[in-house]
Design an enzyme around this catalytic site. Structure first.
Site, PDB file in Angstrom:
ATOM      1  N   TYR A 155       0.846  -1.190  -0.153  1.00  0.00           N
ATOM      2  CA  TYR A 155      -0.087  -0.077  -0.093  1.00  0.00           C
ATOM      3  C   TYR A 155       0.659   1.325   0.132  1.00  0.00           C
ATOM      4  O   TYR A 155       0.323   2.374  -0.492  1.00  0.00           O
ATOM      5  CB  TYR A 155      -0.900  -0.079   1.220  1.00  0.00           C
ATOM      6  CG  TYR A 155      -2.316   0.847   1.028  1.00  0.00           C
ATOM      7  CD1 TYR A 155      -3.017   0.726   0.005  1.00  0.00           C
ATOM      8  CD2 TYR A 155      -2.625   1.542   1.891  1.00  0.00           C
ATOM      9  CE1 TYR A 155      -4.246   1.337  -0.188  1.00  0.00           C
ATOM     10  CE2 TYR A 155      -3.944   2.316   1.590  1.00  0.00           C
ATOM     11  CZ  TYR A 155      -4.617   2.085   0.562  1.00  0.00           C
ATOM     12  OH  TYR A 155      -5.663   2.935   0.722  1.00  0.00           O
ATOM     13  N   LYS A 162      -3.436   8.055   3.026  1.00  0.00           N
ATOM     14  CA  LYS A 162      -4.674   7.854   3.874  1.00  0.00           C
ATOM     15  C   LYS A 162      -4.473   8.316   5.521  1.00  0.00           C
ATOM     16  O   LYS A 162      -5.229   8.841   6.080  1.00  0.00           O
ATOM     17  CB  LYS A 162      -4.852   6.371   4.006  1.00  0.00           C
ATOM     18  CG  LYS A 162      -5.612   5.939   2.528  1.00  0.00           C
ATOM     19  CD  LYS A 162      -6.703   6.428   2.368  1.00  0.00           C
ATOM     20  CE  LYS A 162      -7.465   5.937   1.019  1.00  0.00           C
ATOM     21  NZ  LYS A 162      -8.697   6.669   0.526  1.00  0.00           N
TER      22      LYS A 162
END
Length: 256
Positions: A155, A162
């Site tokens: 990720y 995020k």
């Protein structure tokens, strides 16, 4: 009819498997009038998906990195509605170098793109639509998150983006609270969406969630997330802001 009469702007609808599509569908079923946004080549996907909603909504051009697009959408909704009761922020993008295994190899230019599109865009929408949300007398912004309290395989810089989104949502909650505007995020579990399939190693999440989720988790079913988005958009969560609601089958609360 949790959203009866409400005017909702939904970003990020790419195909019927997307979280934003389920949010748009359920919002319509709960009485809302919605408008979707898309841009560039992706707008065709949004328009195709719009046909599969209970009522076909308009799709407006919105590249969040283009101030002219943002101003044009604000002008259109000012004339059309005069207010915006809710915004679904389902905007995220990271260049290929920001995902995968080589975390330290991503150049700043690519990292900056990931942060601008995936994080800063929430502030862009908040600033631009603030007057229309104030006119709604109790509006709600809901963004999509993926638990950024831990590092996920592959990720990489999207996870960093995020984490920034989580922090930003709290600052926006403080900034917009006096205007009666709520800002919350939903940290969804992994779903087999177009965005997720671009992450190298996404298949590992299926094993993790299958082993650790307290409740059954189906990677093919985004409706549970959509339902919680509708709840946060509604008047039934009046004192909730700055919150990160985990809709992940309980994985965030489980130990090893």
């Amino acid at each position: 009819m949790l959203l009866d009469g409400k005017k909702i702007l939904v970003t990020g609808v790419l195909d019927p498997r997307s979280i934003a599509f389920q949010a748009a569908r359920l919002a319509q079923e709960e009485g809302a009038e919605i408008v979707l946004t898309g841009f560039g080549r992706g707008r065709k996907l949004t328009e195709r998906s719009a046909k599969r909603l209970p009522e076909r909504p308009d799709v407006l051009e919105l590249d969040v990195t283009n101030p002219d697009d943002v101003e044009a959408v604000v002008a259109e909704l000012t004339e059309r509605w005069g207010r915006v009761d809710g915004i679904v922020h389902a905007i995220g993008f990271a260049p290929a170098s920001c995902l995968g295994e080589d975390f330290l190899e991503a150049p700043w230019e690519d990292v900056a793109t990931a942060l601008q599109v995936s994080t800063y865009s929430l502030a862009v929408l908040a600033r631009a639509f603030r007057p229309l949300m104030v006119a709604a007398d109790g509006a709600s912004m809901v963004g999509l998150d993926f638990d950024a309290t831990v590092a996920w395989p592959g990720y990489n810089w999207m996870g960093v983006a995020k984490a920034g989104l989580e922090s930003l949502s709290r600052y926006l909650a403080r900034e917009l609270g006096p205007d009666g505007i709520r800002v919350n995020l939903i940290a969804a579990g992994p779903l087999n969406t177009m965005a997720a399939r671009s992450i190298d190693g996404f298949s590992q999440f299926d094993e993790v969630w299958g082993a650790r989720a307290a409740l059954p988790w189906d990677l093919r079913d985004a409706e549970p997330v959509g339902r919680n988005i509708v709840a946060l958009l509604s008047d039934w969560t009046p004192a909730v802001t700055g919150e990160i609601l985990h809709v992940d089958g309980g994985v965030h609360a489980m130990g090893a």
